[in-house]
Design an enzyme around this catalytic site. Structure first.
Site, short mmCIF file in Angstrom:
data_model
loop_
_atom_site.label_atom_id
_atom_site.label_comp_id
_atom_site.label_asym_id
_atom_site.label_seq_id
_atom_site.Cartn_x
_atom_site.Cartn_y
_atom_site.Cartn_z
N ASP A 16 0.83 -1.20 0.00
CA ASP A 16 0.00 0.00 0.00
C ASP A 16 0.86 1.25 0.00
O ASP A 16 1.90 1.30 0.67
CB ASP A 16 -0.91 -0.01 1.24
CG ASP A 16 -2.00 1.05 1.16
OD1 ASP A 16 -2.33 1.48 0.05
OD2 ASP A 16 -2.49 1.45 2.23
N ARG A 20 0.08 7.57 -2.98
CA ARG A 20 0.56 8.66 -2.12
C ARG A 20 2.02 8.98 -2.41
O ARG A 20 2.45 10.14 -2.36
CB ARG A 20 0.36 8.28 -0.66
CG ARG A 20 -1.06 8.47 -0.17
CD ARG A 20 -1.25 7.94 1.23
NE ARG A 20 -1.31 6.48 1.26
CZ ARG A 20 -1.20 5.74 2.35
NH1 ARG A 20 -0.97 6.33 3.52
NH2 ARG A 20 -1.31 4.44 2.31
N HIS A 34 2.89 3.36 -9.06
CA HIS A 34 2.69 1.93 -9.26
C HIS A 34 3.90 1.31 -9.98
O HIS A 34 4.28 0.18 -9.70
CB HIS A 34 1.42 1.69 -10.07
CG HIS A 34 0.16 2.07 -9.34
ND1 HIS A 34 -0.20 1.51 -8.13
CD2 HIS A 34 -0.82 2.97 -9.64
CE1 HIS A 34 -1.34 2.03 -7.72
NE2 HIS A 34 -1.73 2.93 -8.61
N TRP A 66 -11.50 -1.84 -8.87
CA TRP A 66 -12.23 -1.60 -10.12
C TRP A 66 -13.06 -0.31 -10.02
O TRP A 66 -13.47 0.25 -11.04
CB TRP A 66 -13.15 -2.77 -10.45
CG TRP A 66 -12.42 -4.02 -10.87
CD1 TRP A 66 -12.34 -5.19 -10.16
CD2 TRP A 66 -11.69 -4.24 -12.08
NE1 TRP A 66 -11.59 -6.12 -10.86
CE2 TRP A 66 -11.18 -5.57 -12.03
CE3 TRP A 66 -11.41 -3.45 -13.20
CZ2 TRP A 66 -10.41 -6.12 -13.06
CZ3 TRP A 66 -10.64 -3.99 -14.23
CH2 TRP A 66 -10.15 -5.30 -14.16
N LEU A 128 10.60 -20.12 -5.40
CA LEU A 128 9.63 -19.26 -4.73
C LEU A 128 8.34 -19.23 -5.53
O LEU A 128 8.36 -18.98 -6.74
CB LEU A 128 10.17 -17.83 -4.58
CG LEU A 128 9.22 -16.78 -4.02
CD1 LEU A 128 8.90 -17.06 -2.55
CD2 LEU A 128 9.79 -15.37 -4.18
N ARG A 191 -5.31 -2.46 8.95
CA ARG A 191 -6.42 -3.34 8.57
C ARG A 191 -5.98 -4.23 7.42
O ARG A 191 -5.00 -3.94 6.74
CB ARG A 191 -7.64 -2.52 8.17
CG ARG A 191 -7.42 -1.60 6.96
CD ARG A 191 -8.72 -0.89 6.56
NE ARG A 191 -8.53 -0.06 5.38
CZ ARG A 191 -8.20 1.23 5.41
NH1 ARG A 191 -8.04 1.84 6.58
NH2 ARG A 191 -8.05 1.92 4.30
#
Length: 237
Positions: A16, A20, A34, A66, A128, A191
């Site tokens: 996350d 920002r 991103h 979305w 992995l 959260r």
């Protein structure tokens, strides 16, 4: 019964803070954040390999995403196309298996094909396993599983009495990776935001006040080492 934490098999990461980060750095579009986040994701894979972690699940694009602007969604899908096309050979060289996870019914066919092609090309990699959650949401997965179980009951493949926790776990999107021992979330929020509710039920959770592109190797090691220092309570005890 309490016991010392053992080797992590499966770690989850909620990446996350990309938007920002882009705004903090005055970029005209959040896609730049991103893009930086994708670079950090590749670093994360190498860090997991260094610590002998065999399974990694990352929240790349949630089902709720979305609802973002069409410009951002289209940009994210284009970025995903570039990643799953350009990084496949790198993943193969490093022994990284890519497993797309989520509800792909909303995606364009070309996007789905790109994901499935990357999964097929890396299926024999064993160092992995990386579950890339795209168009994933915990509520949506629960509904999808309920429908699949109902269909299997209707078809006579299983009976009502056969529906147990063990049976349910076999229907999970990441059933091949097992439950998570540790979840790391960047961005400062505390959260899970719909991140694999079943698999994270007994996981240790570490939330860091750092934006994903700025997440460092040192912070990753801190999270891993902190987990190993904990005394864990056995599930069900």
């Amino acid at each position: 019964m309490a016991e010392k934490a053992t080797q992590i098999n499966h770690i989850g990461v909620i990446m996350d803070g990309n938007r920002r980060w882009a705004r903090q750095h005055k970029f005209e579009t959040v896609i730049k954040g991103h893009e930086k986040g994708v670079d950090k994701f590749m670093e994360l894979c190498m860090w997991c390999q260094e610590r002998s972690i065999k399974h990694l699940t990352v929240y790349a694009f949630s089902y709720d995403n979305w609802n973002r602007t069409s410009e951002e969604v289209d940009g994210l899908m284009d970025l995903m196309e570039r990643f799953f096309t350009s990084k496949v050979q790198t993943c193969i060289r490093r022994g990284i298996r890519l497993v797309p996870i989520g509800n792909f019914s909303i995606m364009k066919e070309k996007n789905r094909e790109t994901l499935f092609k990357a999964a097929e090309m890396t299926k024999d990699c064993t160092s992995l396993t990386v579950n890339v959650a795209i168009s994933y949401g915990g509520h949506d997965e629960t509904v999808r599983i309920a429908k699949r179980i109902a269909m299997d009951v209707a078809d006579g493949k299983i009976g009502i009495e056969d529906i147990t926790q063990e049976t349910y776990s076999k229907y999970l999107d990441v059933a091949h990776s097992g439950e998570m021992e540790l979840v790391i979330r960047t961005g400062g929020d505390f959260r899970l935001s719909g991140f694999f509710p079943w698999e994270t039920c007994y996981a240790e959770i570490m939330c860091l006040d750092v934006l994903w592109p700025d997440f460092s190797h040192e912070q990753f090691d801190y999270c891993i080492d902190s987990y190993y220092e904990k005394t864990r309570i056995n599930k069900g005890k």
